[in-house]
Design a protein around this motif. Sequence first.
Motif, PDB file in Angstrom:
ATOM      1  N   ARG A  37     -32.168 -26.390 -33.237  1.00 35.65           N
ATOM      2  CA  ARG A  37     -30.815 -26.258 -31.773  1.00 35.65           C
ATOM      3  C   ARG A  37     -31.568 -25.928 -31.064  1.00 35.65           C
ATOM      4  N   TYR A  38     -33.215 -24.719 -31.587  1.00 35.71           N
ATOM      5  CA  TYR A  38     -33.630 -24.039 -30.873  1.00 35.71           C
ATOM      6  C   TYR A  38     -34.968 -24.164 -31.247  1.00 35.71           C
ATOM      7  N   GLY A  39     -35.402 -24.700 -32.109  1.00 37.49           N
ATOM      8  CA  GLY A  39     -36.812 -25.293 -32.684  1.00 37.49           C
ATOM      9  C   GLY A  39     -37.554 -26.556 -32.008  1.00 37.49           C
ATOM     10  N   GLY A  40     -37.182 -27.638 -31.508  1.00 35.22           N
ATOM     11  CA  GLY A  40     -37.854 -28.794 -30.869  1.00 35.22           C
ATOM     12  C   GLY A  40     -38.850 -28.542 -30.682  1.00 35.22           C
ATOM     13  N   SER A  41     -40.276 -28.212 -30.993  1.00 34.20           N
ATOM     14  CA  SER A  41     -41.379 -28.475 -31.281  1.00 34.20           C
ATOM     15  C   SER A  41     -41.874 -28.513 -32.658  1.00 34.20           C
ATOM     16  N   TYR A  42     -43.069 -28.812 -32.798  1.00 34.45           N
ATOM     17  CA  TYR A  42     -43.987 -29.258 -33.671  1.00 34.45           C
ATOM     18  C   TYR A  42     -44.931 -28.256 -33.442  1.00 34.45           C
ATOM     19  N   VAL A  43     -45.834 -27.555 -34.452  1.00 33.41           N
ATOM     20  CA  VAL A  43     -46.771 -26.992 -34.494  1.00 33.41           C
ATOM     21  C   VAL A  43     -48.823 -27.343 -34.764  1.00 33.41           C
ATOM     22  N   PHE A  44     -49.120 -27.720 -34.060  1.00 28.88           N
ATOM     23  CA  PHE A  44     -50.161 -28.866 -34.084  1.00 28.88           C
ATOM     24  C   PHE A  44     -51.671 -27.539 -34.549  1.00 28.88           C
ATOM     25  N   THR A  45     -52.242 -27.724 -35.350  1.00 28.01           N
ATOM     26  CA  THR A  45     -53.105 -27.001 -35.769  1.00 28.01           C
ATOM     27  C   THR A  45     -54.436 -27.300 -35.890  1.00 28.01           C
ATOM     28  N   MET A  46     -55.728 -27.469 -35.425  1.00 27.89           N
ATOM     29  CA  MET A  46     -56.976 -27.815 -36.046  1.00 27.89           C
ATOM     30  C   MET A  46     -57.739 -27.047 -35.564  1.00 27.89           C
ATOM     31  N   THR A  47     -58.840 -27.161 -36.732  1.00 27.20           N
ATOM     32  CA  THR A  47     -60.114 -26.927 -36.418  1.00 27.20           C
ATOM     33  C   THR A  47     -61.302 -27.006 -36.300  1.00 27.20           C
ATOM     34  N   THR A  48     -62.594 -27.327 -35.285  1.00 25.77           N
ATOM     35  CA  THR A  48     -63.711 -27.856 -35.430  1.00 25.77           C
ATOM     36  C   THR A  48     -64.278 -27.234 -34.906  1.00 25.77           C
ATOM     37  N   SER A  49     -66.126 -27.909 -34.609  1.00 28.29           N
ATOM     38  CA  SER A  49     -66.932 -25.901 -34.374  1.00 28.29           C
ATOM     39  C   SER A  49     -66.455 -26.920 -32.697  1.00 28.29           C
TER      40      SER A  49
END
Length: 911
Positions: free
Chosen positions: A816-828
Amino acid sequence: MQKRNIKTNIRLILFPLFLCLLLVFIQKWVNYELDKPSIGCGCICVDTGKGQCEKRCGVEYSSLKQGFFCAIPHPPEWPLLLQVPYPQFRAVRTGDSCKRTGSCPVTMLITGNNQTFGQLVAGNMFSRPLNINSSDILHSLADNALGSETETRVDHVLDAAFLSKSPVDFLQPKCPSNSRFSLAIHLGSATIRKDVRCVQGLQLWRNSSSEINDELYKGYRKGNSERKINEILAAYDFVNSKENLFNVTIWYNSTYKRDRGNQPLALVRVARSINLASNAYLQFLPGPTREILFEFVKEMPKPETKLRLDFSSLLGPLFFTWVIMQLFPVVLTSLVYEKEHRLRIMMKMHGLEDGPYWMISYAYFLTISSIYMLCFVIFGSTIGLNFFRLNDYSIQFVFYFLYINLQICLAFLVADWFSHVKTAAVVGYMMVFGTGLLGGFLFQLFIQDSSFPKAGVIAMELFPGFSLYRGLYEFSQYAFNGDYMGTDGMRWKDLNDSNNGMREVLIITVVEWLVVLVVAYYADQVVSSGKTPLLFLRKQQQNLTSSFRKPSSRRLGSKVFVQMEKLDVDQEREKVEQLLLESSTSYSIICNNLKKIYPGTDGNPEKFAVRGLSLALPEGECFGMLGPNGAGKTSFINMMIGLIKPSSGTAYVQGLDIRTDMDRIYTSMGVCPQHDLLWDTLTGREHLFFYGRLKNLNGADLTHAVEESLKSVNLFHGGVADKQSGKYSGGMKRRLSVAISLIGDPKVVYMDEPSTGLDPASRNMLWDVVKRAKQNRAIILTTHSMEEAEHLCDRLGIFVDGRLQCVGNAKELKARYGGSYVFTMTTSPTHEEEVENLVNQLSPNATKVYQISGTQKFELPKDEIRIADVFEAVENAKSRFTVQAWGLADTTLEDVFIKVARGAQAISSLS
Ligand SMILES: *[C@@H]1O[C@H](CO)[C@@H](O)[C@H](O)[C@H]1NC(C)=O
Ligand SMILES: *[C@@H]1O[C@H](CO)[C@@H](O)[C@H](O)[C@H]1NC(C)=O
Ligand SMILES: *[C@@H]1O[C@H](CO)[C@@H](O)[C@H](O)[C@H]1NC(C)=O
Ligand SMILES: *[C@@H]1O[C@H](CO)[C@@H](O)[C@H](O)[C@H]1NC(C)=O
Ligand SMILES: *[C@@H]1O[C@H](CO)[C@@H](O)[C@H](O)[C@H]1NC(C)=O
Ligand SMILES: *[C@@H]1O[C@H](CO)[C@@H](O)[C@H](O)[C@H]1NC(C)=O
């Protein structure tokens, strides 16, 4: 607990024993000193010829000092003496030189209606010249007017003049030049070498007795300024005496005393001044050979005596005040300990009411105190302290019993003012020693000072320490006198004695006991339960207001909820209303619009801690209550466990109303408070036994339940159960607290942050316990750990600002309250922009929430992306630049919590 405190208790018991032994030791030492030959009657060893020794004692073998203690079967006789003023104080008309040489005459003042007669008679007083018959020196002396400057003593076997070094004076109208010589005087069987000295006796005529009076008054010694002092031997007023009538008034000085104490003066030196006048009169009558000479006096015979001093009785009041009052800090710290560690609240949560708590504590302390006093009295009597042996034991019993009762009540009263054991102990001991010392060095002076008003002493005795001191003082006085005179100490009939303060002390103690008992109980109610001072009025008022408010607040409540469109919360409310209509339900807890409003103080507005909470929990459910600090979770739990009363609304636990049936609810309720409320010196097993008993378990059931409980929280093996809880690690304490909350198979359990401060391993162990426990009961659990909530709870409620903001299981809430993904990426860091582009292609509405040196975090709305697209895009990216790490995560409960809490707070700040 006392078993654990064995060292302290031994020290406690040893203290009086030590003082008693100290007293006995002092007494032994005093007796030893007193038994030395120099203090008793003198003795010598007479050789009987066979090498044996016969001990003979008596005045003849004694020094002057020793002679006092000897048996006097035949008291010596000695001539009567006049009290002669010291040379430096004698009245002189001119010149002070004689005061220094000691040759001043002594003055005698004479008056009467007929001067001729008076002077004639007075002239006869010192007329006879000293004529020593060497075979009967004492008689020759006795014929004269003898006097001495020495002061008389109470023990009057022989006049002090014959024992002191100063000479005996004989009074003459005029002294020859060689007026001082030495004589060997036989007094009884002893022979004393004594200096004899001539002193001029001056007789001065005065016109009236009032003149004499003025002169005597002026002569009185004030301070020690010798010049102004004019002391007079004696004064005679012959009034209307004539040849056939002898009528005389004599002034004598009775203030000569051995010391400044209040011993009565031996008036023996007055007799000679009377005889002087009557003898002089007789000689004035025709025929100078007539005389009625008062030659000798002697004491009645007496047996040998010994100097005795009962030190235990003299020091007793001080020492025993300490001994008895010592219990006060003990009781006090014990009470404050349970308060400081909030064990009282804990016991109350488990159903131990104030009344029984008081009764049990009181009975316990009374038993301890009684045993202590019993040991004390028995020990004191055994080692032979007269203080205990001579006084009637029944009076002692009554006195000590009343006092220890008063003392316990006082400790209860005083305990309300302390919140720390250390301060309580320091103040308690200061009071003990202070009271003893003040009593011994100040209060006792007032008791002994007969001019001090009795009411003042009684007023001081209102302070319990002083009444104790007074009682002990009376015992000691009776014991001392009893020992000295060889009689009994205090008996019941002695209470009628007007000088005996024991009667007042007993009355004061009884009255204070009852008053303090009531006041202490009342004060305890006010302090411990946070009730306002006007306890009884308050209760009624609360009932009134709550019954008034009910309907209106309810309407208000539903309106608010409709406005906020919290469907889930509203559904819960409807469910509750539905359930209330049903007669029987399987629901363990039903909260119906529960509210708590703290009245505004000091002009502050009222504080709404809980604003209408409706909740229904079936058996077997674990309900997790999440919420920021200060949201009202603790108020809610406190209402549920009966520590505070709801302002309106109510809750039903197992069908019982928390407003009225708390006593019955307690037996099926368990609480695991936020902080471990444990007795450091009790073992885990003992804790469980104690709380198990409070839950009405006993016998084999209890033992079984305790074992099960220990096993379930993994405290059973390795002797952990029998270790003192003070030595437990944080995790073990927490598990013990949980075990306590679960003992006795409660149907409803409240756990307030059960896993705070635990390491992950302990926490997992604890979770297992809770998981197993929730099978056949309802659990309400508050926590700040989302992981815990997700792991343990079937349903969650987020509680913000006194209201439930949402209710549901973790998945529902997240959906109900989430509704999003968390996308993490590490590059130079050089490829940051490319990553951003990639995310924007995936979802134009993505937002960057975090970026630092190549690591970036984005929120991607769920409805805009497919997970497969994300994987594909990342694979593409990997071929273009190096991707060190990447991840895609669903919303966590934490995100939900933050969102809900922020949202709710924003709304409430708007309104
Ligand atoms: C005073 O006493 C003397 C001696 O006894 C006597 O001779 C004389 O009469 C007395 N005087 C009066 C007034 O009584
Ligand atoms: C001295 O005293 C003794 C004993 O009392 C007596 O016998 C004797 O006569 C006295 N001598 C004189 C001179 O008075
Ligand atoms: C005492 O009386 C005599 C004679 O009456 C008189 O001369 C003298 O002044 C009086 N002394 C005093 C001190 O009053
Ligand atoms: C009486 O005796 C006391 C005590 O020794 C002394 O101080 C006082 O001066 C004496 N009084 C007279 C009038 O001699
Ligand atoms: C003795 O003297 C007193 C006054 O000091 C007087 O009151 C009393 O009457 C006299 N006694 C006789 C027998 O005169
Ligand atoms: C107590 O003392 C009062 C007077 O002080 C007396 O009348 C009464 O008889 C005494 N009672 C007893 C029991 O000795």
